[in-house]
Design a protein around this motif. Structure first.
Motif, short mmCIF file in Angstrom:
data_model
loop_
_atom_site.label_atom_id
_atom_site.label_comp_id
_atom_site.label_asym_id
_atom_site.label_seq_id
_atom_site.Cartn_x
_atom_site.Cartn_y
_atom_site.Cartn_z
N GLU A 243 0.83 -1.19 0.00
CA GLU A 243 0.00 0.00 0.00
C GLU A 243 0.88 1.25 0.00
N GLY A 244 0.48 2.24 -0.77
CA GLY A 244 1.32 3.40 -1.01
C GLY A 244 1.58 4.27 0.21
N ARG A 245 0.62 4.34 1.12
CA ARG A 245 0.80 5.23 2.26
C ARG A 245 1.89 4.70 3.20
N ARG A 246 2.35 5.60 4.08
CA ARG A 246 3.37 5.20 5.05
C ARG A 246 2.77 4.23 6.07
N GLN A 247 3.42 3.10 6.25
CA GLN A 247 2.90 2.08 7.14
C GLN A 247 3.65 2.09 8.47
N ARG A 248 2.95 1.64 9.51
CA ARG A 248 3.55 1.48 10.82
C ARG A 248 3.75 -0.01 11.08
N ILE A 249 4.97 -0.38 11.41
CA ILE A 249 5.32 -1.79 11.60
C ILE A 249 5.83 -1.98 13.03
N GLY A 250 5.16 -2.85 13.78
CA GLY A 250 5.59 -3.17 15.14
C GLY A 250 6.54 -4.36 15.14
N THR A 251 7.60 -4.28 15.96
CA THR A 251 8.59 -5.36 15.96
C THR A 251 9.55 -5.25 17.13
N LYS A 252 10.13 -6.38 17.50
CA LYS A 252 11.26 -6.39 18.43
C LYS A 252 12.57 -6.24 17.67
N TYR A 253 12.50 -6.29 16.34
CA TYR A 253 13.70 -6.36 15.52
C TYR A 253 13.73 -5.21 14.50
N PRO A 254 14.04 -3.99 14.92
CA PRO A 254 14.02 -2.85 13.99
C PRO A 254 15.05 -2.96 12.87
N THR A 255 16.22 -3.53 13.15
CA THR A 255 17.25 -3.66 12.10
C THR A 255 16.78 -4.60 11.00
N ILE A 256 16.27 -5.77 11.38
CA ILE A 256 15.76 -6.74 10.40
C ILE A 256 14.61 -6.12 9.61
N THR A 257 13.72 -5.43 10.31
CA THR A 257 12.56 -4.82 9.65
C THR A 257 12.99 -3.76 8.65
N LYS A 258 13.93 -2.92 9.03
CA LYS A 258 14.42 -1.88 8.13
C LYS A 258 15.05 -2.48 6.89
N GLN A 259 15.83 -3.56 7.08
CA GLN A 259 16.46 -4.23 5.94
C GLN A 259 15.40 -4.83 5.01
N TYR A 260 14.34 -5.38 5.59
CA TYR A 260 13.29 -6.01 4.79
C TYR A 260 12.55 -4.99 3.93
N PHE A 261 12.16 -3.88 4.50
CA PHE A 261 11.38 -2.89 3.76
C PHE A 261 12.24 -2.00 2.87
N GLY A 262 13.54 -1.95 3.13
CA GLY A 262 14.43 -1.19 2.25
C GLY A 262 14.03 0.27 2.14
N ALA A 263 13.85 0.71 0.91
CA ALA A 263 13.53 2.12 0.66
C ALA A 263 12.06 2.45 0.88
N GLN A 264 11.23 1.43 1.11
CA GLN A 264 9.81 1.69 1.32
C GLN A 264 9.61 2.52 2.60
N ASP A 265 8.73 3.48 2.54
CA ASP A 265 8.51 4.40 3.65
C ASP A 265 7.67 3.73 4.74
#
Length: 342
Positions: A243-265
């Motif tokens: 989905e185009g809008r900025r999403q909120r992702i909850g996690t214990k693993y911010p580094t893994i999450t950031k790597q997964y979403f890459g450039a996606q906002d």
């Protein structure tokens, strides 16, 4: 590693490649590894020169280890490189080597050179605080993640002939001797690498989720094939990961999450407790978490929208201990590997 070098089985280099990852340690360690291997004449001359230099340094009273298994510290090094350590501290205090082409890249003048740099932070700590207060009692010290990792590791250790009864009946003890050879320190997963980096322990037993989140896998030695699970992206039905809008992702693993979403906002919300709650109460659009069976997700009406990297328990090593206790560590690794592959 054996799969990586399988294409070279018909090459004269293959016998050397089979032992290459273990070519570090004392002069005698290196000779023992290469005892049954015939090296090309040029390679033998280089090794002979290296051994001769190591013996000369050893005559000054220093403990010397040779490491043929690593690449140069920096790409501009063209010859011998070195690092210096003090007892009980896993980080080097000085490093350097020979670089024949570096200076000429500035003004074009060829000038072979040797240089070194001091690790001021570590050197300052050693100067102010002295060497590590960790007294080496000759035992192999292992930081073991408490809980499930601990429970799964005990049978593997017992298969290596180690009496783990003191660990099974530890009560509230956090430091548990296992005979004369091993001492176990129980710790939380994220703290295992901290103990390793600070030279408190020789080995760590920790989940790859911790290593991935800390981006710290440089001295991973063995996949123990236990604690298997997987990172997942999950949410309520109707969630759209693209989905185009900025999403909120909850996690214990911010580094893994950031790597997964890459450039996606995305906005990453760090959660320490039950991550599954985040989509249910509207705190997050989705979660990145770990699952083994998916039962908790299903019971909370969450669906898996993508699978990320797999997870298992790993054995990691303190780099200095790996060089100082090479034979003891590799003996244990070989025994664990045999137990895993039974």
């Amino acid at each position: 590693y054996n799969e990586l070098i399988s294409d070279f089985k018909n090459s004269a280099l293959y016998p050397f490649l089979t032992v290459w990852p273990r070519l570090f340690g004392t002069v005698q360690d290196i000779k023992d590894e290469l005892n049954q291997i015939i090296l090309p004449a040029a390679a033998q001359r280089i090794l002979d020169n290296l051994v001769d230099m190591a013996n000369q340094v050893a005559q000054t009273g220093q403990q010397v280890r040779i490491d043929v298994s690593t690449e140069p510290l920096q790409s501009y090094y063209t010859g011998l490189t070195f690092r210096g350590y003090v007892d009980g501290v896993s980080q080097y205090i000085v490093s350097g080597g020979r670089y024949d082409g570096l200076l000429s890249s500035f003004d074009g003048t060829p000038m072979p050179a040797v240089g070194m740099a001091f690790n001021i932070d570590v050197l300052t700590d050693v100067t102010l605080n002295g060497e590590s207060n960790n007294q080496d009692n000759g035992k192999l010290r292992i930081a073991l993640t408490k809980g499930r990792v601990e429970k799964d590791f005990i049978p593997l250790l017992e298969s290596c002939g180690v009496d783990c009864e003191p660990l099974r009946n530890k009560a509230r003890k956090l430091i548990i001797p296992l005979g004369d050879a091993i001492e176990v320190i129980l710790a939380k997963g994220p703290d295992v690498t901290t103990y390793l980096k600070n030279g408190v322990v020789d080995l760590g037993i920790v989940g790859s989720d911790v290593l991935d989140e800390q981006d710290d896998t440089s001295y991973e030695m063995l996949d123990l094939q236990t604690g298997k699970c997987q990172f997942i992206l999950a949410s309520l039905a109707g969630y759209d990961p693209k989905e185009g809008r900025r999403q909120r992702i909850g996690t214990k693993y911010p580094t893994i999450t950031k790597q997964y979403f890459g450039a996606q906002d995305v906005e990453i919300i760090k959660i320490e407790g039950s991550v599954e709650l985040a989509p249910l109460v509207g705190l997050a659009d989705a979660i990145v978490d770990i699952t083994e069976t998916g039962t908790t997700l299903r019971e909370n009406n969450l669906e898996i929208f993508d699978w990320l990297q797999k997870i298992s328990t790993r054995l990691v090593a303190n780099p200095l201990a790996l060089k100082q206790k090479r034979n003891t560590i590799f003996k244990l690794i070989d025994q664990l590997s045999e137990a895993i592959n039974k």
